[in-house]
Design an enzyme around this catalytic site. Structure first.
Site, mmCIF file in Angstrom:
data_model
loop_
_atom_site.group_PDB
_atom_site.id
_atom_site.type_symbol
_atom_site.label_atom_id
_atom_site.label_comp_id
_atom_site.label_asym_id
_atom_site.label_seq_id
_atom_site.Cartn_x
_atom_site.Cartn_y
_atom_site.Cartn_z
ATOM 1 N N GLU B 60 0.815 -1.220 0.000
ATOM 2 C CA GLU B 60 0.000 0.000 0.000
ATOM 3 C C GLU B 60 0.845 1.265 0.000
ATOM 4 O O GLU B 60 0.545 2.218 -0.709
ATOM 5 C CB GLU B 60 -0.956 0.012 1.195
ATOM 6 C CG GLU B 60 -2.214 -0.827 1.019
ATOM 7 C CD GLU B 60 -2.003 -2.313 1.246
ATOM 8 O OE1 GLU B 60 -0.872 -2.718 1.588
ATOM 9 O OE2 GLU B 60 -2.963 -3.088 1.072
ATOM 10 N N HIS B 129 -10.950 -5.048 10.383
ATOM 11 C CA HIS B 129 -11.552 -4.866 9.064
ATOM 12 C C HIS B 129 -12.868 -4.097 9.128
ATOM 13 O O HIS B 129 -13.610 -4.063 8.154
ATOM 14 C CB HIS B 129 -11.787 -6.226 8.387
ATOM 15 C CG HIS B 129 -10.538 -6.816 7.825
ATOM 16 N ND1 HIS B 129 -9.414 -7.020 8.584
ATOM 17 C CD2 HIS B 129 -10.224 -7.242 6.566
ATOM 18 C CE1 HIS B 129 -8.469 -7.560 7.820
ATOM 19 N NE2 HIS B 129 -8.931 -7.691 6.599
#
Ligand SMILES: Cc1ncc(C[n+]2csc(CCOP(=O)(O)OP(=O)(O)O)c2C)c(N)n1
Lengths: 364, 331
Positions: B60, B129
């Site tokens: 990322e 998450h």
């Protein structure tokens, strides 16, 4: 070796080299034009004098923040920059004054940025660590260790996307090769075959931590093999060796599009930043740096080879000193930014409902 | 006017913008061959090829940073961050670089990129998450943060985000992807930084964004139909810049407000809204501003716990009723 740099533009470069009066045909500078050699010495000396003036400005409190100097790394800086075309792009870390100068930015504008003036390379918004100039191809000095590496990879992606022939060079220090961004960005550059040359200036120290203490593989060019990338090490105290190696890698990137990793082994003459007395350094390490002083050594070589005589060398030194002094005078005379411009650079596409206010202003 | 899903609106907009402007390209994990974790980019690799729909390694920081660098040279990358949770790995590139490059270099180069990313809880994905951390980004000058709640807004705001010269964090919500709504045949880019009064009313102001803006509208309709309460609903649409004027004006009219947010209460977006109301409408307030937010826990996996932790139509309804009771406006 000059040919490598001139392949894509043979006419101009080759001509300027041959046309100079006293090209050395033998000896240590065989094949080099005297004019070019003197030019390198001039640039290295300018960086030396400029940085001395920067250190002085810092102790006089004319320069604030952090101030990291290129003292001792002049040969690497000038060698690298002479391998780039003006249109090639450079990303650096925070130790970038010399790169800004060698990339062709007026010394006055570089000093003015240190002074936080509107005439500076970033209009006083960046300071020592954040110089920028599109025309010179300096796409920024960055203060976060490793932050510039993904950015450089992305710039190379943009060049590739548009089928351009520019190359991106991304400078960093040895300590930087241990942060995640280094590995992520090199992997991506290799996967996508992007035209970027990563340059590690190995001065053996990241602040006070030695390269052996921070890098499991302290021969840093070897890290390239993890990304199937060409890696090479060069003596960073030899401006010609740096230029030649960098030129070859830059040309490779330009022609094949792929990345490379260059390690230039150099020395830091002073502390990490101006305020660092470098007490952690051993006598031997300091002595080693002095013995390898690239400016003094290059000067001696040039005089010995008859490329410069003592007067010629002194003349160059005088003129570099005058340029550094003029840069200081320019910075001193330049205006501070107006407080009314405080909100000018938050957004490129302005917004209606931005909270533009100073702490003293009413909320609505 | 067609009725389409939020997902479809996003997909159509990406496709249209890629046709319109060659500088627009997509970059992210699993957006090409896999067609996106949430299938927003389905079919786009086939249509546009690998140059413009770029699958990245799981890195990322690396690929967000590469998008920033490409944007500095004038390309218009639209990054898909698989979910906002993984954006934390790229935080340095987003906060230290994307947001600051324009200012730090005195306005010499901007970063016209979009970071699309879903957030939100309710899918039993557990603590790492299921987070609503858009606040982290809304806090940063230099970034723009938009959060559409309907398919029409998803389209208008994504158009605006792609054409904007600044980095825009485009917040999606897992719970919204399958929701449907009317989308006009021709949609103009929204003005980033403008809230919308999505329901007019006089009794109370309910302020929400993303999923909770939709919940606010449902609650307002129900309270109107069943109890004759006339709530005004403000959908923030943009978290930075924040359109204080629209909700402050609404509160000046209604005299009381409830904020509905999916993030955590302490230091959350509702705190900023409540403070802004206190700054701009204190004299008009008949009751303290109430906030309905997520319980301040790492979101649990177990369904009953997860449900209890998230703000809902019920918890919002209760807060609205209690506020109206406090001002004596319940009929
Ligand atoms: C992410 C991050 N961590 C720590 C620092 C503080 N810091 C600034 S320079 C530096 C050392 C870097 O050393 P090196 O990469 O060898 O570069 P050099 O200073 O020798 O040019 C550190 C730790 C920082 N700026 N950014």
């Amino acid at each position: 070796m000059a040919e490598t740099a001139t392949r894509t533009k043979p006419a101009t470069r080759a001509k300027s080299r041959r046309s100079s009066a006293s090209a050395a045909n033998s000896g240590p500078f065989s094949g080099e034009s005297a004019e070019l050699l003197r030019g390198y010495f001039q640039q290295m000396t300018l960086i030396r004098r400029f940085e001395e003036r920067a250190a002085q400005g810092y102790t006089q409190a004319k320069i604030g923040g952090y101030c990291h100097l290129n003292l001792g790394e002049e040969a690497t800086v000038v060698g690298l920059m002479s391998a780039l075309r003006k249109t090639d792009l450079l990303f650096t870390n925070y130790r970038e004054h010399g790169y800004a100068l060698a990339k062709g930015i007026e010394p006055g504008r570089v000093m003015a940025e240190l002074y936080g003036r509107t005439t500076g390379t970033s209009k006083g918004w960046g300071g020592s660590m954040h110089m920028f100039d599109v025309e010179a191809g300096l796409l920024g000095g960055y203060g976060i260790v490793g932050g510039q590496i993904p950015l450089a990879t992305g710039a190379a992606l943009a060049i590739d996307y548009r089928d351009g022939d520019q190359v991106v060079m991304c400078q960093m220090g040895d300590g930087t090769t241990n942060i995640g961004a280094f590995h992520e960005a090199l992997n991506i550059a290799a996967l996508w075959n992007l035209p970027v040359v990563f340059v590690v200036v190995n001065n053996f120290l990241g602040m006070g931590t030695t390269v052996e203490k921070s890098s499991a593989e302290s021969e840093l060019y070897k890290r390239a093999s993890a990304y199937r990338m060409h890696g090479e090490r060069v003596d960073g105290n030899d401006v010609l060796a740096v230029r030649d190696t960098a030129t070859r890698l830059v040309q490779g990137a330009r022609e094949s599009g792929g990345p490379a990793l260059l390690e230039a082994v150099s020395h830091r003459l002073k502390g990490h930043s101006v305020v660092d007395p470098a007490k952690y350094r051993s006598e031997e390490s300091v002595q080693e740096a002095r013995d390898n002083d690239p400016v003094a050594n290059f000067r001696a070589r040039l005089v010995e080879a008859g490329v410069l005589d003592e007067d010629g060398a002194k003349e160059i030194e005088r003129s570099a000193q005058a340029d550094a002094d003029a840069a200081v005078a320019f910075a001193d005379d330049s205006p501070h930014p107006e407080v009314s411009t405080l909100f000018d650079y938050t957004y490129a596409t302005p917004v209606a409902n931005d909270s533009r206010r100073l702490p003293a202003d009413p909320v609505f | 006017m067609a009725v389409i899903t939020y997902r479809q609106a996003l997909h159509d907009t990406l496709r249209d913008e890629m046709h319109r402007d060659d500088d627009v390209f997509l970059i992210g994990e699993e957006i090409g061959v896999f067609e996106g974790s949430y299938k927003i980019t389905a079919g786009l690799l086939d249509e546009f090829g690998e140059k413009r729909v770029r699958d990245t390694p799981i890195a990322e920081e690396g690929f967000v940073g590469a998008a920033v660098g490409a944007a500095m040279l004038g390309l218009r990358p639209v990054v898909e961050l698989m979910t906002i949770n993984f954006s934390l790995v790229a935080l340095d590139q987003i906060v230290n670089h994307a947001a600051k490059i324009y200012g730090m270099f005195g306005g010499q180069t901007s970063v016209p990129m979009v970071l699309r990313t879903p957030g939100g809880g309710g899918q039993q994905l557990g603590a790492t998450h299921s987070q609503n951390i858009e606040l982290y980004y809304a806090f940063v000058p230099g970034l723009k943060v938009v959060a559409p709640s309907t398919p029409a807004d998803a389209k208008a705001l994504l158009l605006a985000a792609i054409r904007d010269d600044d980095p825009v964090l485009f917040l999606e919500n897992l719970a919204l992807y399958n929701t449907k709504g009317e989308v006009p045949d021709h949609v103009e880019p929204a003005e980033i930084g403008k809230a919308a009064v999505t329901r007019e009313g006089t009794d109370i102001t309910i302020i929400g964004y993303s999923r909770m803006a939709g919940v606010a509208t449902q609650v307002a309709e129900k309270l109107h139909d069943e109890e004759g309460i006339n709530a005004e609903v403000v959908d923030l649409r943009s978290l930075r810049p924040l359109d204080r004027e629209t909700f402050v004006n609404s509160v000046r009219k209604t005299g009381c407000a409830v904020v509905a947010e999916d993030d955590w209460l302490t230091y959350g977006i509702g705190a900023e809204i409540a403070a802004s109301i206190s700054d701009g409408a204190f004299d008009y307030l008949d009751a303290p501003v109430r906030r309905v937010a997520s319980a301040e826990v790492p979101l649990p996996y177990a369904k009953p716990l997860e449900t209890a932790a998230l703000p809902s139509a019920e918890s919002l309804t209760t807060a609205v009723r209690e506020t109206l009771d406090a001002v004596g406006r319940r009929r």
